[in-house]
Write a protein that holds these residues in place. Structure first.
Motif, PDB file in Angstrom:
ATOM      1  N   SER A  72       0.854  -1.205   0.000  1.00 31.76           N
ATOM      2  CA  SER A  72       0.000   0.000   0.000  1.00 31.76           C
ATOM      3  C   SER A  72       0.886   1.249   0.000  1.00 31.76           C
ATOM      4  CB  SER A  72      -0.924   0.002   1.216  1.00 31.76           C
ATOM      5  OG  SER A  72      -0.166  -0.121   2.419  1.00 31.76           O
ATOM      6  N   TRP A 128      -0.140   5.258  -0.100  1.00 32.11           N
ATOM      7  CA  TRP A 128      -1.592   5.476  -0.137  1.00 32.11           C
ATOM      8  C   TRP A 128      -2.001   6.734   0.619  1.00 32.11           C
ATOM      9  CZ3 TRP A 128      -5.777   4.061  -2.695  1.00 32.11           C
ATOM     10  CH2 TRP A 128      -7.034   4.332  -2.142  1.00 32.11           C
ATOM     11  N   GLN A 138      -3.648   8.636  -3.459  1.00 33.72           N
ATOM     12  CA  GLN A 138      -4.485   7.457  -3.729  1.00 33.72           C
ATOM     13  C   GLN A 138      -4.375   7.038  -5.199  1.00 33.72           C
ATOM     14  OE1 GLN A 138      -8.488   7.854  -2.180  1.00 33.72           O
ATOM     15  NE2 GLN A 138      -7.737   8.270  -0.100  1.00 33.72           N
ATOM     16  N   THR A 175      -5.949   6.107  -7.793  1.00 33.85           N
ATOM     17  CA  THR A 175      -6.470   4.762  -8.025  1.00 33.85           C
ATOM     18  C   THR A 175      -6.352   4.317  -9.476  1.00 33.85           C
ATOM     19  OG1 THR A 175      -8.028   5.153  -6.222  1.00 33.85           O
ATOM     20  CG2 THR A 175      -8.478   3.272  -7.654  1.00 33.85           C
ATOM     21  N   ARG A 227      -2.771   3.301 -10.087  1.00 40.15           N
ATOM     22  CA  ARG A 227      -2.443   2.033  -9.436  1.00 40.15           C
ATOM     23  C   ARG A 227      -3.039   0.855 -10.208  1.00 40.15           C
ATOM     24  NH1 ARG A 227      -0.592   2.499  -4.055  1.00 40.15           N
ATOM     25  NH2 ARG A 227      -0.555   4.652  -3.304  1.00 40.15           N
TER      26      ARG A 227
END
Length: 267
Positions: A175, A178, A182, A184, A187
């Motif tokens: 993680s 994070w 973030q 997302t 990622r």
């Protein structure tokens, strides 16, 4: 550790950051003593979206001093652009193949999970995952040619290889970062790129092409960082480390996920 000795290399996203760093390091490879094996690549193909634009100025300055550096327009999210770039590279190479394809071009949108959108996810995935897939398909014939023309046995980056610049942010087991970022869509796209690297390694091994996913470290590039957080790794150190790793890779490492110091990163 072996020596990284390639006749030709292509780097995407080469007008800044890590891509430009790769080009600079390849250009700086020492010339061999008389009669020695050549160290600097005979051909360095540096691609970017707008070779005539201001953001490619540093690249253009380098190309004016180094005849072995060729700048090629390439949009990794555009299949027609990739096809045209592959044709230009093949033209320059004549009958020889491409030893090293470094899929470095990427993007990140600094969003939280709640603010991600379909458009963000699609654009990021297209650039960071679909782009390297299409690049591998388009340049496979030239990579196969390089592998067939190599005297050595086994797999190596000096023979024929696809290097996908990934990120520890794509590690599902980690993680990392994070609380700071973030991101997302980024990622997810890098996790998918890791799986693509594995798939390429399985499909292209029979053609003599090595494939790995490489995390360059948390690097000081133009990609936006959270306020007050300066990445610890310079572009120069990262590229130097990655080239050292590339020089040591063999068939044992094809399909793996490594960092710029050669450590295995958990999927």
């Amino acid at each position: 550790m072996g020596e990284l000795c390639v006749h030709s290399v292509l780097v995407t996203g080469a007008n800044r950051g890590l891509g430009l760093g790769f080009v600079q390091h390849f250009l700086r490879m020492p010339k061999p003593p008389q009669g020695g094996r050549p160290k600097p690549p005979q051909w360095i193909f540096a691609t970017c979206r707008d070779p005539k634009g201001q953001r490619a100025q540093e690249l253009k300055d380098l190309a004016s001093k180094h005849p072995n550096l060729v700048i090629i327009a390439l949009e990794v999210a555009n299949p027609a652009s990739i096809k045209a770039a592959a044709a230009k590279v093949a033209e320059h190479l004549g009958g020889s193949g491409l030893n090293l394809l470094i899929n470095n071009a990427g993007m990140v949108k600094p969003k939280t999970l709640d603010s991600e959108t379909l458009e963000d996810m699609t654009e990021t995935y297209t650039t960071n995952t679909a782009g390297p897939l299409l690049m591998g398909q388009a340049f496979l014939p030239l990579l196969k040619k390089a592998a067939q023309g190599s005297l050595g046995s086994g797999l190596s980056c000096s023979k024929a290889a696809i290097i996908n610049i990934s990120s520890i942010g794509g590690s599902i087991a980690s993680s990392f970062g994070w609380d700071m970022m973030q991101v997302t869509s980024y990622r997810c796209s890098k996790a998918a790129l890791n799986m693509l690297s594995k798939c390429q390694s399985l499909a292209y091994r029979e053609h003599g092409v090595l494939c790995v996913a490489l995390h360059p470290g948390w690097v000081q590039t133009e990609q936006r960082c959270p306020a007050g957080h300066m990445p610890p790794v310079t572009v120069d150190d990262s590229v130097q480390g990655m080239l050292k790793v590339l020089s040591s890779l063999s068939e044992k490492e094809t399909g793996t996920f490594l960092d710029w110091e050669g450590n295995v990163i958990p999927w």
